[in-house]
Design an enzyme around this catalytic site. Structure first.
Site, mmCIF file in Angstrom:
data_model
loop_
_atom_site.group_PDB
_atom_site.id
_atom_site.type_symbol
_atom_site.label_atom_id
_atom_site.label_comp_id
_atom_site.label_asym_id
_atom_site.label_seq_id
_atom_site.Cartn_x
_atom_site.Cartn_y
_atom_site.Cartn_z
ATOM 1 N N SER A 103 21.841 6.469 0.310
ATOM 2 C CA SER A 103 22.221 7.617 1.139
ATOM 3 C C SER A 103 21.013 8.537 1.295
ATOM 4 O O SER A 103 20.182 8.644 0.376
ATOM 5 C CB SER A 103 23.344 8.383 0.441
ATOM 6 O OG SER A 103 23.420 9.695 0.931
ATOM 7 N N SER A 104 20.941 9.231 2.415
ATOM 8 C CA SER A 104 19.817 10.156 2.617
ATOM 9 C C SER A 104 19.891 11.347 1.663
ATOM 10 O O SER A 104 18.930 12.119 1.568
ATOM 11 C CB SER A 104 19.753 10.627 4.079
ATOM 12 O OG SER A 104 20.962 11.216 4.465
ATOM 13 N N CYS A 105 21.015 11.486 0.930
ATOM 14 C CA CYS A 105 21.094 12.526 -0.119
ATOM 15 C C CYS A 105 20.114 12.234 -1.248
ATOM 16 O O CYS A 105 19.867 13.089 -2.098
ATOM 17 C CB CYS A 105 22.505 12.597 -0.706
ATOM 18 S SG CYS A 105 23.712 13.130 0.489
ATOM 19 N N TYR A 132 25.860 12.893 -7.043
ATOM 20 C CA TYR A 132 25.947 11.737 -6.140
ATOM 21 C C TYR A 132 24.556 11.127 -5.928
ATOM 22 O O TYR A 132 24.362 9.908 -6.038
ATOM 23 C CB TYR A 132 26.533 12.246 -4.823
ATOM 24 C CG TYR A 132 26.597 11.290 -3.669
ATOM 25 C CD1 TYR A 132 27.553 10.280 -3.625
ATOM 26 C CD2 TYR A 132 25.731 11.424 -2.577
ATOM 27 C CE1 TYR A 132 27.632 9.428 -2.531
ATOM 28 C CE2 TYR A 132 25.807 10.579 -1.485
ATOM 29 C CZ TYR A 132 26.764 9.583 -1.465
ATOM 30 O OH TYR A 132 26.850 8.744 -0.384
ATOM 31 N N LYS A 136 22.995 7.366 -6.828
ATOM 32 C CA LYS A 136 22.468 6.500 -5.756
ATOM 33 C C LYS A 136 21.026 6.076 -6.064
ATOM 34 O O LYS A 136 20.638 4.936 -5.824
ATOM 35 C CB LYS A 136 22.516 7.257 -4.425
ATOM 36 C CG LYS A 136 23.920 7.457 -3.900
ATOM 37 C CD LYS A 136 24.319 6.204 -3.206
ATOM 38 C CE LYS A 136 25.720 6.134 -2.798
ATOM 39 N NZ LYS A 136 26.126 4.814 -2.362
ATOM 40 N N HIS A 176 32.671 14.901 5.871
ATOM 41 C CA HIS A 176 31.339 15.323 6.280
ATOM 42 C C HIS A 176 31.479 16.189 7.539
ATOM 43 O O HIS A 176 32.534 16.205 8.179
ATOM 44 C CB HIS A 176 30.476 14.100 6.599
ATOM 45 C CG HIS A 176 30.097 13.309 5.387
ATOM 46 N ND1 HIS A 176 30.649 12.089 5.094
ATOM 47 C CD2 HIS A 176 29.227 13.580 4.382
ATOM 48 C CE1 HIS A 176 30.129 11.640 3.959
ATOM 49 N NE2 HIS A 176 29.270 12.516 3.511
HETATM 50 N N1 LIG Z 1 29.968 8.226 5.052
HETATM 51 C C1 LIG Z 1 28.705 8.545 5.209
HETATM 52 O O1 LIG Z 1 28.359 9.435 6.013
HETATM 53 C C2 LIG Z 1 27.647 7.835 4.420
HETATM 54 C C3 LIG Z 1 26.300 8.186 4.640
HETATM 55 C C4 LIG Z 1 25.314 7.549 3.910
HETATM 56 C C5 LIG Z 1 25.649 6.575 2.996
HETATM 57 N N2 LIG Z 1 26.956 6.261 2.805
HETATM 58 C C6 LIG Z 1 27.241 5.235 1.803
HETATM 59 O O2 LIG Z 1 27.934 4.157 2.434
HETATM 60 C C7 LIG Z 1 28.864 3.569 1.516
HETATM 61 C C8 LIG Z 1 30.230 3.531 2.144
HETATM 62 O O3 LIG Z 1 30.634 4.842 2.499
HETATM 63 P P1 LIG Z 1 31.996 5.102 3.301
HETATM 64 O O4 LIG Z 1 31.762 6.297 4.131
HETATM 65 O O5 LIG Z 1 32.491 3.845 3.896
HETATM 66 O O6 LIG Z 1 32.966 5.543 2.099
HETATM 67 P P2 LIG Z 1 34.565 5.526 2.076
HETATM 68 O O7 LIG Z 1 35.140 5.515 3.432
HETATM 69 O O8 LIG Z 1 34.963 6.638 1.151
HETATM 70 O O9 LIG Z 1 34.911 4.137 1.385
HETATM 71 C C9 LIG Z 1 34.637 3.925 0.032
HETATM 72 C C10 LIG Z 1 35.063 2.536 -0.335
HETATM 73 O O10 LIG Z 1 34.768 2.338 -1.724
HETATM 74 C C11 LIG Z 1 35.948 1.819 -2.338
HETATM 75 N N3 LIG Z 1 36.030 2.187 -3.749
HETATM 76 C C12 LIG Z 1 35.893 3.415 -4.300
HETATM 77 N N4 LIG Z 1 36.080 3.348 -5.624
HETATM 78 C C13 LIG Z 1 36.342 2.039 -5.928
HETATM 79 C C14 LIG Z 1 36.625 1.346 -7.118
HETATM 80 N N5 LIG Z 1 36.673 1.977 -8.302
HETATM 81 N N6 LIG Z 1 36.833 0.014 -7.052
HETATM 82 C C15 LIG Z 1 36.810 -0.638 -5.867
HETATM 83 N N7 LIG Z 1 36.541 -0.039 -4.693
HETATM 84 C C16 LIG Z 1 36.312 1.294 -4.732
HETATM 85 C C17 LIG Z 1 37.086 2.459 -1.560
HETATM 86 O O11 LIG Z 1 38.278 1.740 -1.818
HETATM 87 P P3 LIG Z 1 39.727 2.439 -1.694
HETATM 88 O O12 LIG Z 1 40.142 2.241 -0.257
HETATM 89 O O13 LIG Z 1 40.569 1.690 -2.666
HETATM 90 O O14 LIG Z 1 39.552 3.888 -2.044
HETATM 91 C C18 LIG Z 1 36.569 2.294 -0.149
HETATM 92 O O15 LIG Z 1 36.757 0.984 0.308
HETATM 93 C C19 LIG Z 1 28.782 4.403 0.236
HETATM 94 O O16 LIG Z 1 27.883 3.805 -0.647
HETATM 95 C C20 LIG Z 1 28.178 5.713 0.715
HETATM 96 O O17 LIG Z 1 27.478 6.364 -0.313
HETATM 97 C C21 LIG Z 1 27.961 6.848 3.494
#
Ligand SMILES: NC(=O)c1ccc[n+]([C@@H]2O[C@H](COP(=O)([O-])OP(=O)(O)OC[C@H]3O[C@@H](n4cnc5c(N)ncnc54)[C@H](OP(=O)(O)O)[C@@H]3O)[C@@H](O)[C@H]2O)c1
Length: 310
Positions: A103-105, A132, A136, A176
């Site tokens: 993540s850019s964080c 966080y 990461k 966000h």
């Molecule tokens: N969103 C952004 O703007 C953004 C930006 C930069 C990077 N990222 C990175 O991209 C990745 C995906 O982000 P996202 O936005 O798709 O997040 P999200 O919508 O919150 O999805 C998170 C996923 O992780 C799963 N998860 C969480 N805890 C778990 C556990 N204990 N065991 C199994 N699965 C688990 C969740 O499953 P459940 O459905 O069961 O909760 C869900 O499928 C992350 O690494 C995040 O840091 C996101």
């Protein structure tokens, strides 16, 4: 190729699961109830039994500034445990390829923009999402150490900018900026409220990529895996101010009210624009414009009748 996708039910995961390019792969996408990534023995047992050739680690505990500030310890622990468990289990079960999503964080709060990959660990982190970011960074470093110890394990990290799109979280306590703007402006229009509050003065700059574009990148990255550098930003190459995002959302939602600023609120870093030189050398660029991406996200929200205001 058999590919394991962690976090397949999340925003990144769902956009990837619907990408037509994924049909070329034999996909494993266990839910949390099938494999709790916080439980190391479960993760290793799953990897040994199903033998994926490549893992895309897209699971995480993810939230906006409010959630990150309130639950720093959970953001650190959950993301560190999941990252550690997935990467360690991959190594223990002999899986040679892994794409970790950072993540850019992860960038220092005072780093010059655009943020280049080598700036990581060159300064103090942004305090509002420090837990966080630490998790990461630790996972990205673990990937690098394993590759350095045994080059046959190709564990790489991509660093996306902020994202938005279908399957995002919209409730402002977890969301966000862009999803929060959609939620607040949609609600204000529905309820006839003529002012929406923006945290801060709205001049902070942010880069947001449409999650469908990031899914497209991941498909590209699967085909180009051997050519990916050990760490690479994935961004649009340009950013907008918070005020510009709110105006763009108001346009799509057709909200005619105004905006007020709550200057007592935390806004995080002044700018967070990632450098896309490595991404451009690889030959990939995002294609969805801001208005188009917001319109597609809003259409999806309306089609799901707000049930995804999670
Ligand atoms: N969103 C952004 O703007 C953004 C930006 C930069 C990077 N990222 C990175 O991209 C990745 C995906 O982000 P996202 O936005 O798709 O997040 P999200 O919508 O919150 O999805 C998170 C996923 O992780 C799963 N998860 C969480 N805890 C778990 C556990 N204990 N065991 C199994 N699965 C688990 C969740 O499953 P459940 O459905 O069961 O909760 C869900 O499928 C992350 O690494 C995040 O840091 C996101």
């Amino acid at each position: 190729m058999r590919v394991l996708i962690t976090g397949a039910s999340g925003m990144v995961g769902q956009n990837l699961m619907r990408h037509p390019g994924l049909k070329r792969y034999d996909v494993l996408c266990p839910s949390r109830s099938q494999v709790n990534l916080l439980d190391y023995p479960q993760v290793e047992a799953y990897c040994r039994e199903h033998k994926p050739e490549l893992i895309i680690h897209a699971a995480g505990k993810v939230g906006g500034i409010q959630a990150n500030m309130q639950f720093q310890s959970a953001f650190l622990l959950d993301n560190m445990d999941m990252g550690r468990n997935v990467v360690r289990a991959a190594r223990q079960s002999g899986i040679r390829k892994l794409l970790n999503i950072g993540s850019s964080c992860m960038y220092p709060r005072h780093a010059a923009n655009p943020l280049r990959e080598e700036f990581i660990l060159q300064g103090e982190l942004e305090p509002t999402n420090e837990g966080y970011a630490l998790a990461k960074i630790a996972t990205a470093r673990l990937c690098r150490y394993i590759h350095a110890e045994d080059a046959s394990f190709c564990y790489k990290t991509v660093i996306p900018c902020n994202m938005y799109g279908p399957w995002d979280k919209f409730d402002p306590t977890h969301s966000h900026l862009l999803a929060a703007a959609l939620y607040k402006i949609h609600r204000a229009k529905q309820e006839g409220v003529d002012e929406v509050t923006i945290w801060g003065d709205g001049t902070a700059r942010r880069e947001f990529m449409y999650a469908g574009d990031f899914a497209d990148f991941l498909i590209y990255a699967l085909a180009q895996f051997d050519n990916l550098p050990d760490m690479m930003n994935v961004g649009c190459g340009f950013d907008y101010t918070v005020n510009e995002y709110y105006r763009a959302v108001a346009e799509v939602v057709d909200y005619r009210g105004g905006f007020v600023h709550d200057l007592s609120k935390e806004v995080g870093m002044k700018q967070k624009l990632v450098d896309t030189s490595r991404l451009r050398s690889l030959g990939w660029t995002a294609s969805t414009g801001l208005a188009e991406g917001i319109a597609q996200t809003y259409q999806w929200l309306m089609a799901t009748k707000g049930e995804h205001f999670r």
